[in-house]
Design an enzyme around this catalytic site. Structure first.
Site, PDB file in Angstrom:
ATOM      1  N   CYS A  79       0.839  -1.196   0.000  1.00  0.00           N
ATOM      2  CA  CYS A  79       0.000   0.000   0.000  1.00  0.00           C
ATOM      3  C   CYS A  79       0.878   1.251   0.000  1.00  0.00           C
ATOM      4  O   CYS A  79       1.621   1.476  -0.950  1.00  0.00           O
ATOM      5  CB  CYS A  79      -0.997  -0.036   1.157  1.00  0.00           C
ATOM      6  SG  CYS A  79      -2.360   1.143   0.939  1.00  0.00           S
ATOM      7  N   HIS A 181      -3.848  -4.606  -0.329  1.00  0.00           N
ATOM      8  CA  HIS A 181      -3.419  -5.208   0.939  1.00  0.00           C
ATOM      9  C   HIS A 181      -3.471  -6.731   0.827  1.00  0.00           C
ATOM     10  O   HIS A 181      -4.548  -7.324   0.977  1.00  0.00           O
ATOM     11  CB  HIS A 181      -4.325  -4.747   2.078  1.00  0.00           C
ATOM     12  CG  HIS A 181      -4.109  -3.333   2.490  1.00  0.00           C
ATOM     13  ND1 HIS A 181      -3.160  -2.964   3.418  1.00  0.00           N
ATOM     14  CD2 HIS A 181      -4.710  -2.184   2.075  1.00  0.00           C
ATOM     15  CE1 HIS A 181      -3.190  -1.649   3.574  1.00  0.00           C
ATOM     16  NE2 HIS A 181      -4.110  -1.151   2.768  1.00  0.00           N
ATOM     17  N   GLU A 183      -2.576  -8.817   2.978  1.00  0.00           N
ATOM     18  CA  GLU A 183      -2.966  -9.354   4.283  1.00  0.00           C
ATOM     19  C   GLU A 183      -4.473  -9.271   4.515  1.00  0.00           C
ATOM     20  O   GLU A 183      -4.991  -9.864   5.467  1.00  0.00           O
ATOM     21  CB  GLU A 183      -2.208  -8.637   5.401  1.00  0.00           C
ATOM     22  CG  GLU A 183      -2.694  -7.252   5.767  1.00  0.00           C
ATOM     23  CD  GLU A 183      -2.240  -6.141   4.831  1.00  0.00           C
ATOM     24  OE1 GLU A 183      -2.492  -4.965   5.163  1.00  0.00           O
ATOM     25  OE2 GLU A 183      -1.645  -6.434   3.772  1.00  0.00           O
TER      26      GLU A 183
END
Length: 207
Positions: A79, A181, A183
């Protein structure tokens, strides 16, 4: 050991949790010696480009990250961390970045019906292959950002469509970036982190 660079500008808990899910031994650190000794580095980031660069500078980490990359350490920016890889950013004026990938970070242009920030799930479009891109074409991942990385085509691996092509993944040598992202992107995102782990292993033969 993988080091997640800690500089008070990243969603580090979720990143560390995702890394653990794919079997990565990782810890959060802002210690220059640990960063230089790491097998691989992850630079997360949320917030504003100039504030993040100030946090890195305050900790003496700009030259440390640049040296680690010069030494051949694989680095993944996530990001805002991907945006910081560039030469400069235009958020709140012009500010220098890490200079690891040529390009400028610019605000996403206003477009009818497409709010900024670009927030939510979006499909990926493969432009060229890298060590992290296998199987990503057409997959959906989670974005939250108001700025994009304007880079030469040779460094652009994956895009997403938001009224215009938005760079989603870039790389130069052993430096990689994800605008989205991983994650927060379910199995697809974990797969990218798994590929980065494999790349680090191949790079060091000791991870």
């Amino acid at each position: 050991m993988m080091i997640v660079i800690g500089y008070d500008a990243g969603n580090t808990a979720n990143v560390l949790r995702a890394l653990a899910q794919v079997g990565v031994a990782a810890r959060l650190s802002a210690d220059p010696q640990e960063i230089l000794a790491a097998d691989g580095l992850i630079l997360p980031g949320v917030g504003a480009f100039p504030a993040a660069m100030q946090e890195l500078e305050k900790r003496g980490l700009i030259s440390v990250i640049q040296q680690a990359v010069a030494d051949g350490k694989p680095l993944l920016g996530i990001c805002l961390g991907m945006q910081l890889l560039l030469e400069s950013g235009l958020e709140n004026g012009q500010n220098s970045g890490l200079g690891l990938i040529p390009g400028v970070c610019r605000r996403i242009p206003d477009q009818a019906g497409l709010p900024v920030p670009h927030m939510g799930w979006n499909d990926l479009q493969l432009q060229q292959s890298s060590a992290l891109t296998a199987g990503l074409d057409g997959q959906s991942v989670y974005f939250v950002h108001s700025y994009y990385t304007d880079v030469p085509e040779e460094y652009l691996d994956v895009t997403a469509d938001y009224g215009r092509p938005i760079p989603a993944m870039i790389h130069r040598g052993s430096v990689f970036g994800c605008q989205f992202h991983p994650e927060k992107s379910g199995a697809v995102g974990l797969g990218i982190l798994e590929k980065f782990k494999e790349y680090v292993y191949e790079n060091t033969a000791r991870y």
